[in-house]
Write a protein that holds these residues in place. Structure first.
Motif, PDB file in Angstrom:
ATOM      1  N   THR A 218     -10.054  -1.720   2.346  1.00 56.32           N
ATOM      2  CA  THR A 218      -8.862  -1.630   3.182  1.00 56.32           C
ATOM      3  C   THR A 218      -7.821  -2.624   2.689  1.00 56.32           C
ATOM      4  N   VAL A 219      -6.572  -2.361   3.064  1.00 53.81           N
ATOM      5  CA  VAL A 219      -5.463  -3.239   2.700  1.00 53.81           C
ATOM      6  C   VAL A 219      -5.167  -4.173   3.858  1.00 53.81           C
ATOM      7  N   ARG A 220      -5.146  -5.477   3.560  1.00 50.93           N
ATOM      8  CA  ARG A 220      -4.709  -6.476   4.546  1.00 50.93           C
ATOM      9  C   ARG A 220      -3.716  -7.410   3.859  1.00 50.93           C
ATOM     10  N   PHE A 221      -2.489  -7.405   4.325  1.00 46.23           N
ATOM     11  CA  PHE A 221      -1.423  -8.222   3.753  1.00 46.23           C
ATOM     12  C   PHE A 221      -1.395  -9.545   4.503  1.00 46.23           C
ATOM     13  N   GLU A 222      -1.980 -10.581   3.896  1.00 44.10           N
ATOM     14  CA  GLU A 222      -2.138 -11.871   4.555  1.00 44.10           C
ATOM     15  C   GLU A 222      -1.169 -12.904   3.993  1.00 44.10           C
ATOM     16  N   ASP A 223      -1.288 -14.142   4.460  1.00 45.40           N
ATOM     17  CA  ASP A 223      -0.323 -15.171   4.077  1.00 45.40           C
ATOM     18  C   ASP A 223      -0.235 -15.360   2.563  1.00 45.40           C
ATOM     19  N   GLY A 224      -1.382 -15.394   1.899  1.00 48.80           N
ATOM     20  CA  GLY A 224      -1.368 -15.574   0.452  1.00 48.80           C
ATOM     21  C   GLY A 224      -0.687 -14.435  -0.276  1.00 48.80           C
ATOM     22  N   ASP A 225      -0.763 -13.227   0.290  1.00 46.73           N
ATOM     23  CA  ASP A 225      -0.122 -12.068  -0.330  1.00 46.73           C
ATOM     24  C   ASP A 225       1.392 -12.120  -0.225  1.00 46.73           C
ATOM     25  N   ALA A 226       1.904 -12.908   0.711  1.00 48.59           N
ATOM     26  CA  ALA A 226       3.348 -12.933   0.966  1.00 48.59           C
ATOM     27  C   ALA A 226       4.092 -13.940   0.093  1.00 48.59           C
ATOM     28  N   VAL A 227       3.391 -14.897  -0.528  1.00 49.53           N
ATOM     29  CA  VAL A 227       4.070 -15.993  -1.235  1.00 49.53           C
ATOM     30  C   VAL A 227       4.952 -15.481  -2.365  1.00 49.53           C
ATOM     31  N   VAL A 228       4.400 -14.685  -3.253  1.00 47.38           N
ATOM     32  CA  VAL A 228       5.169 -14.207  -4.403  1.00 47.38           C
ATOM     33  C   VAL A 228       6.270 -13.240  -3.982  1.00 47.38           C
ATOM     34  N   PRO A 229       5.987 -12.199  -3.168  1.00 50.24           N
ATOM     35  CA  PRO A 229       7.075 -11.306  -2.758  1.00 50.24           C
ATOM     36  C   PRO A 229       8.203 -12.036  -2.039  1.00 50.24           C
ATOM     37  N   ARG A 230       7.847 -12.992  -1.173  1.00 50.90           N
ATOM     38  CA  ARG A 230       8.894 -13.724  -0.452  1.00 50.90           C
ATOM     39  C   ARG A 230       9.737 -14.559  -1.409  1.00 50.90           C
ATOM     40  N   THR A 231       9.093 -15.149  -2.420  1.00 56.74           N
ATOM     41  CA  THR A 231       9.842 -15.938  -3.404  1.00 56.74           C
ATOM     42  C   THR A 231      10.865 -15.065  -4.122  1.00 56.74           C
ATOM     43  N   GLU A 409       3.616  -3.543   7.147  1.00 56.60           N
ATOM     44  CA  GLU A 409       3.203  -2.355   7.895  1.00 56.60           C
ATOM     45  C   GLU A 409       2.982  -1.161   6.974  1.00 56.60           C
ATOM     46  N   ARG A 410       3.876  -0.983   6.017  1.00 55.43           N
ATOM     47  CA  ARG A 410       3.748   0.171   5.131  1.00 55.43           C
ATOM     48  C   ARG A 410       2.567   0.019   4.170  1.00 55.43           C
ATOM     49  N   LEU A 411       2.399  -1.185   3.628  1.00 52.18           N
ATOM     50  CA  LEU A 411       1.272  -1.397   2.719  1.00 52.18           C
ATOM     51  C   LEU A 411      -0.055  -1.194   3.435  1.00 52.18           C
ATOM     52  N   GLU A 412      -0.143  -1.681   4.674  1.00 51.63           N
ATOM     53  CA  GLU A 412      -1.404  -1.574   5.414  1.00 51.63           C
ATOM     54  C   GLU A 412      -1.593  -0.190   6.023  1.00 51.63           C
ATOM     55  N   ASN A 413      -0.663   0.240   6.852  1.00 53.41           N
ATOM     56  CA  ASN A 413      -0.855   1.491   7.588  1.00 53.41           C
ATOM     57  C   ASN A 413      -0.820   2.708   6.666  1.00 53.41           C
ATOM     58  N   ASP A 414       0.269   2.851   5.923  1.00 51.80           N
ATOM     59  CA  ASP A 414       0.374   4.004   5.023  1.00 51.80           C
ATOM     60  C   ASP A 414      -0.651   3.900   3.894  1.00 51.80           C
ATOM     61  N   GLY A 415      -0.855   2.668   3.414  1.00 58.38           N
ATOM     62  CA  GLY A 415      -1.795   2.477   2.318  1.00 58.38           C
ATOM     63  C   GLY A 415      -3.217   2.814   2.693  1.00 58.38           C
ATOM     64  N   ASN A 416      -3.650   2.419   3.865  1.00 58.17           N
ATOM     65  CA  ASN A 416      -5.028   2.688   4.283  1.00 58.17           C
ATOM     66  C   ASN A 416      -5.271   4.179   4.532  1.00 58.17           C
ATOM     67  N   LEU A 417      -4.228   4.903   4.920  1.00 62.28           N
ATOM     68  CA  LEU A 417      -4.365   6.360   5.058  1.00 62.28           C
ATOM     69  C   LEU A 417      -4.669   6.997   3.700  1.00 62.28           C
ATOM     70  N   VAL A 418      -4.002   6.503   2.655  1.00 65.40           N
ATOM     71  CA  VAL A 418      -4.237   7.040   1.316  1.00 65.40           C
ATOM     72  C   VAL A 418      -5.644   6.695   0.855  1.00 65.40           C
ATOM     73  N   LEU A 419      -6.021   5.430   0.966  1.00 62.80           N
ATOM     74  CA  LEU A 419      -7.325   5.003   0.471  1.00 62.80           C
ATOM     75  C   LEU A 419      -8.477   5.673   1.208  1.00 62.80           C
ATOM     76  N   ALA A 420      -8.271   5.960   2.505  1.00 64.57           N
ATOM     77  CA  ALA A 420      -9.350   6.569   3.299  1.00 64.57           C
ATOM     78  C   ALA A 420      -9.781   7.931   2.732  1.00 64.57           C
ATOM     79  N   ARG A 421      -8.850   8.644   2.115  1.00 62.59           N
ATOM     80  CA  ARG A 421      -9.192   9.954   1.577  1.00 62.59           C
ATOM     81  C   ARG A 421     -10.160   9.862   0.400  1.00 62.59           C
ATOM     82  N   TYR A 422     -10.192   8.715  -0.243  1.00 59.84           N
ATOM     83  CA  TYR A 422     -11.072   8.525  -1.405  1.00 59.84           C
ATOM     84  C   TYR A 422     -12.422   7.921  -1.018  1.00 59.84           C
ATOM     85  N   GLN A 423     -12.624   7.658   0.265  1.00 55.67           N
ATOM     86  CA  GLN A 423     -13.836   6.960   0.690  1.00 55.67           C
ATOM     87  C   GLN A 423     -14.629   7.745   1.724  1.00 55.67           C
ATOM     88  N   ARG A 424     -14.403   9.023   1.789  1.00 59.49           N
ATOM     89  CA  ARG A 424     -15.138   9.829   2.764  1.00 59.49           C
ATOM     90  C   ARG A 424     -16.548  10.111   2.278  1.00 59.49           C
TER      91      ARG A 424
END
Length: 424
Positions: A218-231, A409-424
């Motif tokens: 699953t995708v979880r966008f946490e504090d460490g994931d935000a450092v580079v994009p925010r910069t 929100e998009r990386l997690e919500n939309d992203g997890n919908l995509v990944l779920a199709r590959y993990q059934r």
């Protein structure tokens, strides 16, 4: 009647030979699809193929030129059509779907102990899926800062080294200091923003993809994931220290502005040095600096170039032997020099040719120990997630069209919908 029977028998024999790829007592022919594109790299690959053919009468290799631009779809089509090359050149972050789909051979028992022990375990992790090994990682490159050395010297800023890199906050302060009068401290070429963002985020503890005990991702966008994009976002939209016009550009597109003195630095893959050497104006003083460091130091994700064997290949042992030949230490050095990249093999990486100050080879070699598997390595469905979800989301965030909350929100919500199709 007898003539007709003889004709049918002859046709069947010819068909059998065509299907078999040659007589059993004749030479084996392997098709090797290479993605080498730089002139030096293509030459090195073709010379090594010729060297193999000159010394192996029973196993001949046919060089086939492929393209990085279309390799995933091309390979998928060839796998499904039963026409895949025997030896396949690709990148490790493209292997997951092919490995899990049964298209690649498990190399665990096909590779010699020499090759297995020469390449470190962190590199083997990039091609290990489940209990199998589906590629040999052999070339890799860190992402670095290519800097206008004269500009930095005039400014008086601290010059980072692999032992003492800039931190991400320090990097942002320095790019502000270097900017003004229509010039920018940095130009980010982010036409394809996903791999650059995810791989650099490892330095700040970002992982983005998380795997549970059952193997579900699953995708979880946490504090460490935000450092580079925010910069990047703040350099472009807040500090005005990063050029907004290069966000949709490729790395090569930024070089004219870099040579022209518009940007002090450009984050690029280590192999871009070859283009800089070829294209820089006479007397242009440039240098390679390490990428900024975060909570996890200069850790950085990479997706090494790989060599795999098709599952449908009738000559897997011979294909593995050819890979072993290509990746002997001296040959691996030749391939690394031809591509201006770093070899994964310990013996090749120790070669003096890769530790010279000329063209800053030594700076890149010093970063090799900090390279880690890219976060997306083990993720099934990553190509679709990247194309349909992550690329447009990051592009919109960097341009200022959406905020950090919507990016998450998009990386997690939309992203997890995509990944779920590959993990059934």
């Amino acid at each position: 009647m007898r003539a007709r029977v003889l004709t049918v028998v002859l046709l069947l024999l010819l068909a059998g030979c065509a299907f078999d790829g040659g007589r059993d007592d004749g030479p084996v022919t392997l098709r090797f699809q290479s993605l080498a594109w730089q002139e030096e790299s293509v030459t090195a690959n073709k010379e090594l193929v010729a060297q193999w053919n000159a010394t192996h009468a029973d196993v001949k290799v046919e060089y086939v030129q492929g393209s990085w631009d279309s390799v995933h779809d091309q390979l998928l089509t060839s796998f499904e059509g039963g026409e895949a090359p025997d030896v396949i050149h690709d990148a490790s972050d493209d292997l997951a779907d092919f490995a899990y789909g049964g298209y690649l051979a498990d190399l665990t028992d096909l590779l010699p102990a020499r090759l297995k022990s020469d390449i470190p375990s962190r590199s083997w992790q990039t091609t290990t899926f489940g209990d199998g090994v589906y590629g040999v990682p052999f070339l890799q490159e860190p992402r670095v800062l290519v800097a206008n050395a004269s500009w930095l010297k005039r400014s008086g800023v601290r010059i980072p080294t692999p032992e003492h890199p800039w931190t991400w906050p320090e990097f942002r302060r320095i790019t502000r200091r270097l900017s003004g009068d229509g010039k920018y401290g940095v130009a980010w070429p982010l036409k394809e923003p996903v791999s650059a963002t995810l791989n650099l985020s490892l330095s700040a503890g970002g992982q983005l993809f998380h795997q549970d005990a059952d193997g579900r991702v699953t995708v979880r966008f946490e504090d460490g994931d935000a450092v580079v994009p925010r910069t990047v976002h703040d350099q472009v939209g807040v500090d005005r220290s990063a050029s907004p016009t290069t966000l949709g550009s490729g790395g090569s597109d930024t070089l004219p502005g870099f040579f022209g003195g518009r940007y002090a630095m450009v984050p690029l893959g280590f192999s871009y040095r070859q283009q800089i050497v070829q294209q820089a104006p006479k007397g242009f003083d440039w240098q390679v600096l390490p990428a900024p460091a975060g909570a996890d130091g200069t850790a950085q994700g990479v997706s090494p170039q790989t060599l795999s064997v098709a599952q449908d290949s009738r000559h897997q042992k011979e294909a593995a032997a050819f890979i072993d030949f290509l990746l002997r230490p001296k040959n691996m050095v030749r391939l690394a020099l031809g591509d201006w990249m770093l070899p994964t093999g310990a013996q090749a990486l120790a070669d003096p040719a890769l530790h010279t100050s000329k063209d800053d080879w030594a700076t890149g070699a010093a970063l090799a120990a900090h390279l880690r598997p890219a976060p997306a390595q083990f993720v099934r469905g990553y190509p679709e997630w990247k194309d349909k979800v992550a690329t447009p989301a990051f592009q919109e965030y960097y341009s200022g069209a959406i905020g950090l909350g919507e990016l998450r929100e998009r990386l997690e919500n939309d992203g997890n919908l995509v990944l779920a199709r590959y993990q059934r």
